[in-house]
Write a protein that holds these residues in place. Structure first.
Motif, PDB file in Angstrom:
ATOM      1  N   THR A  52       8.731   3.485  -1.557  1.00  7.72           N
ATOM      2  CA  THR A  52       7.587   4.363  -1.775  1.00  7.72           C
ATOM      3  C   THR A  52       8.121   5.784  -1.793  1.00  7.72           C
ATOM      4  N   ILE A  53       7.485   6.640  -2.567  1.00  8.54           N
ATOM      5  CA  ILE A  53       7.945   8.025  -2.693  1.00  8.54           C
ATOM      6  C   ILE A  53       6.878   8.923  -2.092  1.00  8.54           C
ATOM      7  N   ARG A  54       7.262   9.673  -1.068  1.00  7.65           N
ATOM      8  CA  ARG A  54       6.301  10.482  -0.306  1.00  7.65           C
ATOM      9  C   ARG A  54       6.766  11.929  -0.209  1.00  7.65           C
ATOM     10  N   ASP A  55       5.854  12.786   0.263  1.00 11.51           N
ATOM     11  CA  ASP A  55       6.226  14.187   0.455  1.00 11.51           C
ATOM     12  C   ASP A  55       6.865  14.380   1.833  1.00 11.51           C
ATOM     13  N   GLU A  56       7.215  15.617   2.126  1.00 13.89           N
ATOM     14  CA  GLU A  56       7.938  15.920   3.374  1.00 13.89           C
ATOM     15  C   GLU A  56       7.161  15.475   4.601  1.00 13.89           C
ATOM     16  N   SER A  57       5.834  15.638   4.558  1.00  7.73           N
ATOM     17  CA  SER A  57       5.021  15.307   5.732  1.00  7.73           C
ATOM     18  C   SER A  57       5.101  13.823   6.096  1.00  7.73           C
ATOM     19  N   GLU A  58       5.480  12.983   5.123  1.00  2.45           N
ATOM     20  CA  GLU A  58       5.580  11.538   5.368  1.00  2.45           C
ATOM     21  C   GLU A  58       7.024  11.046   5.262  1.00  2.45           C
ATOM     22  N   ASP A  93      14.002  13.884 -10.964  1.00  3.01           N
ATOM     23  CA  ASP A  93      15.045  12.855 -10.861  1.00  3.01           C
ATOM     24  C   ASP A  93      14.486  11.454 -10.623  1.00  3.01           C
ATOM     25  N   ILE A  94      13.167  11.340 -10.598  1.00  4.27           N
ATOM     26  CA  ILE A  94      12.555  10.017 -10.457  1.00  4.27           C
ATOM     27  C   ILE A  94      12.716   9.280 -11.790  1.00  4.27           C
ATOM     28  N   ASN A  95      13.373   8.105 -11.752  1.00  2.00           N
ATOM     29  CA  ASN A  95      13.777   7.444 -12.996  1.00  2.00           C
ATOM     30  C   ASN A  95      13.333   5.977 -13.051  1.00  2.00           C
ATOM     31  N   GLU A  96      13.786   5.289 -14.105  1.00  2.00           N
ATOM     32  CA  GLU A  96      13.406   3.882 -14.342  1.00  2.00           C
ATOM     33  C   GLU A  96      13.776   2.974 -13.165  1.00  2.00           C
ATOM     34  N   GLU A  97      14.871   3.286 -12.518  1.00  2.56           N
ATOM     35  CA  GLU A  97      15.301   2.462 -11.380  1.00  2.56           C
ATOM     36  C   GLU A  97      14.267   2.554 -10.248  1.00  2.56           C
ATOM     37  N   HIS A  98      13.776   3.775  -9.994  1.00  2.00           N
ATOM     38  CA  HIS A  98      12.738   3.936  -8.970  1.00  2.00           C
ATOM     39  C   HIS A  98      11.473   3.187  -9.387  1.00  2.00           C
ATOM     40  N   ALA A  99      11.126   3.304 -10.672  1.00  2.00           N
ATOM     41  CA  ALA A  99       9.919   2.652 -11.175  1.00  2.00           C
ATOM     42  C   ALA A  99      10.000   1.133 -10.970  1.00  2.00           C
ATOM     43  N   ALA A 100      11.192   0.574 -11.227  1.00  2.00           N
ATOM     44  CA  ALA A 100      11.372  -0.873 -11.029  1.00  2.00           C
ATOM     45  C   ALA A 100      11.173  -1.229  -9.559  1.00  2.00           C
ATOM     46  N   GLN A 101      11.727  -0.410  -8.676  1.00  2.00           N
ATOM     47  CA  GLN A 101      11.585  -0.685  -7.234  1.00  2.00           C
ATOM     48  C   GLN A 101      10.150  -0.441  -6.750  1.00  2.00           C
ATOM     49  N   GLU A 102       9.446   0.459  -7.419  1.00  2.00           N
ATOM     50  CA  GLU A 102       8.019   0.700  -7.113  1.00  2.00           C
ATOM     51  C   GLU A 102       7.135  -0.404  -7.671  1.00  2.00           C
ATOM     52  N   PHE A 103       7.686  -1.150  -8.662  1.00  2.00           N
ATOM     53  CA  PHE A 103       6.933  -2.161  -9.402  1.00  2.00           C
ATOM     54  C   PHE A 103       5.770  -1.503 -10.155  1.00  2.00           C
ATOM     55  N   ILE A 104       6.022  -0.292 -10.642  1.00  2.00           N
ATOM     56  CA  ILE A 104       5.037   0.460 -11.430  1.00  2.00           C
ATOM     57  C   ILE A 104       5.805   1.077 -12.613  1.00  2.00           C
ATOM     58  N   PRO A 105       5.297   0.962 -13.851  1.00  2.00           N
ATOM     59  CA  PRO A 105       6.000   1.579 -14.980  1.00  2.00           C
ATOM     60  C   PRO A 105       6.204   3.080 -14.758  1.00  2.00           C
ATOM     61  N   TYR A 124      10.678  12.194  -1.080  1.00  2.29           N
ATOM     62  CA  TYR A 124      11.571  11.334  -0.288  1.00  2.29           C
ATOM     63  C   TYR A 124      11.343   9.889  -0.700  1.00  2.29           C
ATOM     64  N   VAL A 125      12.427   9.248  -1.094  1.00  2.00           N
ATOM     65  CA  VAL A 125      12.374   7.823  -1.433  1.00  2.00           C
ATOM     66  C   VAL A 125      12.580   7.027  -0.143  1.00  2.00           C
ATOM     67  N   ILE A 126      11.542   6.333   0.256  1.00  2.34           N
ATOM     68  CA  ILE A 126      11.619   5.499   1.462  1.00  2.34           C
ATOM     69  C   ILE A 126      11.842   4.066   1.003  1.00  2.34           C
ATOM     70  N   THR A 127      13.036   3.523   1.310  1.00  5.00           N
ATOM     71  CA  THR A 127      13.368   2.141   0.949  1.00  5.00           C
ATOM     72  C   THR A 127      13.143   1.252   2.162  1.00  5.00           C
TER      73      THR A 127
END
Ligand SMILES: CC(=O)Nc1ccn([C@@H]2O[C@H](CO)[C@@H](O)[C@H]2O)c(=O)n1
Length: 132
Positions: A52-58, A93-105, A124-127
């Motif tokens: 999930t991709i969140r802002d600094e507060s999260e 810098d959010i790219n296709e790889e992130h989209a695949a991991q998000e399961f959202i186009p 922030y990319v939270i894995t």
């Protein structure tokens, strides 16, 4: 100079600070709950969505900690996830790889993030992994 003293009490627990402030480590202060939009929670609970991709507060989740997933709208418990990593990323810098991991186009993901966070550049990319 601050002078700190304790008054004796019949109930010693009143004077005892919480364990977290004694230990003071990052893990003790790590958040143990995260919310997702309800429509996304089936993707989290099935293990299909792994970031999930969140802002600094999260962004203050701590790798190695276990977190309860709840829906944002109704605060209903969904499942647990283990935090794997938290990595800073620029919106551009959010790219296709992130989209695949998000399961959202990607062409849906970026407008969605902009809708949630209209003005941020740093994210922030939270894995995480689903707890069986
Ligand atoms: C307070 C709260 O719950 N906020 C958010 C924020 C984001 N998201 C999802 O994270 C990914 C990247 O932003 C996308 O899949 C979003 O839809 C979410 O589900 N809930």
């Amino acid at each position: 100079m601050a002078i700190v003293f304790f008054v004796r009490s019949k109930n010693a627990n009143i004077l005892r600070p919480p364990l977290s402030s004694i230990a003071g480590s990052t893990v003790d202060q790590a958040p143990n709950k995260i919310t997702f939009f309800e429509w996304l929670t089936p993707l989290v609970a099935s293990g299909k969505k792994t970031i999930t991709i969140r802002d600094e507060s999260e962004s203050h989740y701590v790798p190695g900690t276990r977190v309860d997933v709840h829906t944002l709208e109704k605060d209903e418990y969904v499942c647990q996830i283990d935090i794997v990593s938290v990595e800073k990323i620029g919106f551009d810098d959010i790219n296709e790889e992130h989209a695949a991991q998000e399961f959202i186009p990607l062409e849906e993901l970026k407008p969605l993030i902009r809708e949630i966070y209209p003005n941020d550049q740093d994210f922030y990319v939270i894995t995480y992994t689903l707890v069986a």
